[in-house]
Design an enzyme around this catalytic site. Sequence first.
Site, mmCIF file in Angstrom:
data_model
loop_
_atom_site.group_PDB
_atom_site.id
_atom_site.type_symbol
_atom_site.label_atom_id
_atom_site.label_comp_id
_atom_site.label_asym_id
_atom_site.label_seq_id
_atom_site.Cartn_x
_atom_site.Cartn_y
_atom_site.Cartn_z
ATOM 1 N N TYR A 122 -91.445 24.786 -15.678
ATOM 2 C CA TYR A 122 -90.577 25.256 -14.598
ATOM 3 C C TYR A 122 -89.358 25.913 -15.226
ATOM 4 O O TYR A 122 -88.543 25.245 -15.870
ATOM 5 C CB TYR A 122 -90.179 24.073 -13.709
ATOM 6 C CG TYR A 122 -89.268 24.394 -12.544
ATOM 7 C CD1 TYR A 122 -89.077 25.687 -12.080
ATOM 8 C CD2 TYR A 122 -88.596 23.367 -11.880
ATOM 9 C CE1 TYR A 122 -88.253 25.965 -11.007
ATOM 10 C CE2 TYR A 122 -87.767 23.630 -10.792
ATOM 11 C CZ TYR A 122 -87.601 24.928 -10.367
ATOM 12 O OH TYR A 122 -86.776 25.189 -9.307
ATOM 13 N N LYS A 150 -93.992 27.720 -13.057
ATOM 14 C CA LYS A 150 -93.207 28.244 -11.943
ATOM 15 C C LYS A 150 -92.078 29.064 -12.548
ATOM 16 O O LYS A 150 -91.179 28.524 -13.204
ATOM 17 C CB LYS A 150 -92.641 27.128 -11.066
ATOM 18 C CG LYS A 150 -91.761 27.675 -9.943
ATOM 19 C CD LYS A 150 -91.045 26.575 -9.168
ATOM 20 C CE LYS A 150 -90.106 27.221 -8.135
ATOM 21 N NZ LYS A 150 -89.309 26.202 -7.402
#
Length: 285
Positions: A122, A150
């Site tokens: 992330y 992400k």
Amino acid sequence: MTPFDEGGAIDEAKLRAVASWVVDCGVDFVVPCGSNGESELMTLEERATVTAIVADEVSVPVLAGTGHPGFEETREQTRRAADAGADAALVVTPYYFDHDQAALAAYYRRLADESPLPIYLYNVPAKTDVSLDPETVGTVADHENVTGLKDSTGDMIAFQRERRLAGPEFDLLVGTGALLAPALDAGGDGGVMALANVVPDLVSDVYHQRADDSAAARALNADLVALNQAVTARYGVPGLKAAMAHRDVPAGHVRFPHQPADEDVVEEVAALVDEALDRHTDGPE
């Protein structure tokens, strides 16, 4: 997002209702304990509780946020997420200290070695002041237990480089609702975004329309940009919860030190929600 009551406690009934609502509106997986879930304001035990409630409520996969600044906490949070029923772990870059790219790669490799869950990287430098280079993503992506990323940088050049360096089997997810359609066109697989808490039906439409008409998907996505900016960069979690409340979604209260959105913000985000819905649906539900 995580609904809290007036005293700051997790509101289980509202959390279940929100999780069910976004799934009913078409999302393919859910992410408890992400940035917009106010995870950094929760204890390890509270995050595990939220993950367990969501995993019990929904039938879609659960990607639980488990990242902390330190490795030991992240490893423990990931173990607790597995015990709570999560299917994978979303792990923000370690922050506070200035780690170089080699240290970040070592961190994720060691975590992947020890994690009972598949790991999604992330990258959200606006929140952490730390950023994964595309080359680092490519290097870590060859680990059998690192499944995806992400990317919340908003950098489509880096996004395309990540697609090439990480390979076609790597799940590449965009982290902003303003860029879902362009990211899909650039080889992305989907997204994790605050916007999907407010208009999950329209975000899902962007994803599914692209298969038949990428121009229509981009046009719909463009209509959501102003709302996306309001509930992220401009007003954050308080604006997000105000927008959800306007749709009669039980968003609950923000957790201190967040402050409720003031009346001007409530009116602005309500108008943006209505505009998006009036364009593409029969109006607010």
